[in-house]
Design a protein around this motif. Structure first.
Motif, short mmCIF file in Angstrom:
data_model
loop_
_atom_site.label_atom_id
_atom_site.label_comp_id
_atom_site.label_asym_id
_atom_site.label_seq_id
_atom_site.Cartn_x
_atom_site.Cartn_y
_atom_site.Cartn_z
N ASP A 149 3.93 -4.21 -7.85
CA ASP A 149 3.08 -3.77 -8.97
C ASP A 149 1.64 -3.66 -8.46
O ASP A 149 0.80 -4.55 -8.65
N ILE A 150 1.39 -2.55 -7.79
CA ILE A 150 0.11 -2.36 -7.11
C ILE A 150 -1.03 -2.24 -8.11
O ILE A 150 -2.14 -2.71 -7.87
N LYS A 151 -0.75 -1.65 -9.26
CA LYS A 151 -1.80 -1.50 -10.27
C LYS A 151 -2.28 -2.88 -10.74
O LYS A 151 -3.47 -3.16 -10.82
N LYS A 152 -1.32 -3.72 -11.03
CA LYS A 152 -1.65 -5.07 -11.50
C LYS A 152 -2.44 -5.85 -10.43
O LYS A 152 -3.45 -6.50 -10.74
N GLN B 4 -12.33 -9.43 -8.88
CA GLN B 4 -12.88 -10.50 -8.03
C GLN B 4 -13.68 -9.94 -6.86
O GLN B 4 -14.11 -10.70 -5.99
N GLY B 5 -13.83 -8.63 -6.81
CA GLY B 5 -14.61 -8.02 -5.71
C GLY B 5 -13.98 -8.21 -4.34
O GLY B 5 -14.67 -8.36 -3.34
N ILE B 6 -12.65 -8.19 -4.31
CA ILE B 6 -11.93 -8.38 -3.03
C ILE B 6 -11.40 -7.02 -2.58
O ILE B 6 -10.90 -6.24 -3.40
N ILE B 7 -11.48 -6.75 -1.29
CA ILE B 7 -10.96 -5.47 -0.77
C ILE B 7 -9.43 -5.50 -0.80
O ILE B 7 -8.81 -6.49 -0.42
N PHE B 8 -8.85 -4.39 -1.25
CA PHE B 8 -7.38 -4.32 -1.39
C PHE B 8 -6.81 -3.24 -0.47
O PHE B 8 -7.09 -2.06 -0.64
N HIS B 9 -6.03 -3.70 0.51
CA HIS B 9 -5.35 -2.75 1.41
C HIS B 9 -3.87 -2.68 1.06
O HIS B 9 -3.23 -3.70 0.80
N ILE C 168 5.47 7.64 0.53
CA ILE C 168 5.05 9.02 0.30
C ILE C 168 6.28 9.93 0.09
O ILE C 168 7.21 9.92 0.90
N GLY C 169 6.24 10.68 -0.99
CA GLY C 169 7.35 11.59 -1.30
C GLY C 169 8.48 10.89 -2.02
O GLY C 169 9.43 11.53 -2.46
N LYS C 170 8.42 9.54 -2.12
CA LYS C 170 9.50 8.83 -2.81
C LYS C 170 9.07 8.38 -4.20
O LYS C 170 9.88 8.35 -5.12
N ILE C 171 7.81 7.99 -4.33
CA ILE C 171 7.27 7.67 -5.67
C ILE C 171 5.89 8.32 -5.78
O ILE C 171 5.17 8.41 -4.79
N PRO C 172 5.53 8.77 -6.99
CA PRO C 172 4.21 9.39 -7.12
C PRO C 172 3.11 8.35 -6.90
O PRO C 172 3.24 7.22 -7.36
N ILE C 173 2.07 8.73 -6.18
CA ILE C 173 0.93 7.82 -5.98
C ILE C 173 -0.33 8.58 -6.36
O ILE C 173 -0.60 9.65 -5.81
N ASP C 174 -1.09 8.03 -7.31
CA ASP C 174 -2.34 8.66 -7.72
C ASP C 174 -3.48 7.66 -7.51
O ASP C 174 -3.64 6.71 -8.28
N LEU D 180 -5.10 4.10 -9.36
CA LEU D 180 -4.85 2.79 -8.76
C LEU D 180 -6.13 2.29 -8.10
O LEU D 180 -6.80 3.06 -7.41
N GLY D 181 -6.43 1.03 -8.28
CA GLY D 181 -7.67 0.49 -7.68
C GLY D 181 -7.47 0.04 -6.24
O GLY D 181 -7.92 -1.03 -5.84
#
Ligand code: PLP
Length: 373
Positions: free
Chosen positions: A154-157, A165-170, A177-183, A187-188
């Motif tokens: 759950d990348i959005k969550k 918290q001002g933390i960098i998210f990698h 890619i090509g398997k699920i839509p990514i926008d 997404l943060g």
């Protein structure tokens, strides 16, 4: 003998149009993209076209994309580039080695690392991440979907937590890619790695999304290519190939997902018809990626028997294959050792048709019946 390649998660064949485009570029375009003359401009234009294709597919700005040598390199540039001295990093216990081994080496150099195990659904619980955050947490790196289980996080969550918290998210999105839509608009995510050979593009070329405002320290010294982060004369044909491959994969994503889900349903129906005893580990997963156990059957032996019938599948992921031990990723996801040893990864893609599925199910049932006897 019929051949069916069912190891899409390890790598994909290259699309015809991508291969043609790359061949033409290799033959006709050779200028150094940094040169001012027309030869250089021609190469530069090809790279910038691909950058736009990537940005369009992912919902970001073209200035936020750099090209790299592969998914592993993107992960290295992102993680090593984002941290400061003696910081705390949170990640998961089931990341790809190109994240895990970076974290191990950072730990040896004084950084502290917290690794979170997947829950029984194969996902990293955002709450568990939240609980581990300290004042020193600078970076959180969680893969979008796991390469062995196919489970989707759950990348959005998680990004809501990192943002607040001002933390960098990698995010390592190499499998997605090509398997699920990514926008990326929605997404943060701050940093995201991709690799062309997982979406019908060439091998040896990747990209990294770097959100505007995120400053990375270069890990390689050299010329100023790719925002000073990836020095070296660019792989023009590879970049063009990645650009076209992501365009092809994302433009037709809904159609491809539908096709792959139909294949999956057909496969499961056939296993049921043949009365094969199986356990599908993960419910919500990437389309076409099946971590599937055949209880009491040794996974390695099954892989070899299928290979003799022209069917390619994996025991664990490609980078861990060659081992006969149960996959640590499966064990971490609470799968017993016995079942883990009987688990295979079968991955279908847009290249497959009903005949392929029927052949795999039939051969699988014959082999399993033989082994059981
Ligand atoms: N991350 C994940 C999740 C992968 O599955 C892979 C490849 O298997 C990589 C990173 C590495 O990508 P590359 O082979 O382009 O270095």
């Amino acid at each position: 003998m019929k051949k069916v390649y069912c190891d899409i998660s390890a790598t994909t064949p290259i699309s015809n149009d991508v291969a043609k485009l790359m061949f033409n570029i290799q033959r006709d375009v050779f200028g150094n993209p940094s040169s001012i003359h027309k030869y250089g401009q021609e190469s530069h234009a090809i790279i910038e076209k691909a950058r736009i294709q990537v940005a369009t597919a992912l919902g970001c700005h073209q200035e936020e994309i750099i090209f790299t040598g592969c998914g592993s390199e993107s992960n290295n540039i992102a993680i090593k580039g984002a941290i400061e001295s003696n910081c705390h990093i949170i990640s998961s216990s089931y990341e790809h080695p190109s994240v895990m081994n970076v974290l191990k080496s950072l730990e040896q150099n004084g950084h502290s690392i917290t690794l979170i195990k997947p829950d029984e659904t194969g996902r990293i619980n955002p709450k568990s991440i939240q609980e581990k955050i300290t004042k020193k947490t600078k970076l959180i790196s969680i893969m979008f979907a796991n390469n062995e289980l196919g489970s989707i996080n759950d990348i959005k969550k998680i990004s809501e937590i990192t943002k607040s918290q001002g933390i960098i998210f990698h995010v390592d999105a190499v499998q997605c890619i090509g398997k699920i839509p990514i926008d990326l608009n929605e997404l943060g995510i701050d940093l995201m790695s991709i690799s062309a050979h997982k979406f019908y593009g060439p091998k040896g070329i990747g990209a990294l999304f770097i959100r505007k405002g995120i400053d990375l320290n270069p890990i390689l010294d050299g010329g100023g290519q790719e925002l000073n982060l990836r020095p070296g004369t660019e792989n023009i044909a590879g970049i063009a190939g990645l650009g076209l491959a992501i365009k092809e994969s994302c433009e037709h994503i809904e159609k491809n997902i539908k096709h792959i889900k139909n294949l999956e349903t057909r496969f499961i129906e056939q296993l049921n018809n043949y009365k094969i005893n199986y356990i599908l580990h993960i419910k919500d997963r990437l389309p076409g990626v099946l971590a599937i156990a055949f209880p009491k059957i040794d996974g390695q032996s099954l892989l070899i028997a299928l290979d003799l019938k022209g069917i390619a599948i994996s025991f664990g992921s490609a980078c861990s294959s060659g081992t006969t031990k149960a996959s640590q990723i499966l064990l971490d996801a609470n799968i017993s050792e016995d079942l883990a040893i009987s688990t295979l990864r079968i991955s279908f893609g847009k290249i497959h048709c009903n005949d392929d599925i029927d052949y795999v199910a039939k051969e699988l049932s014959e082999i399993i019946n033989r082994i059981e006897k």
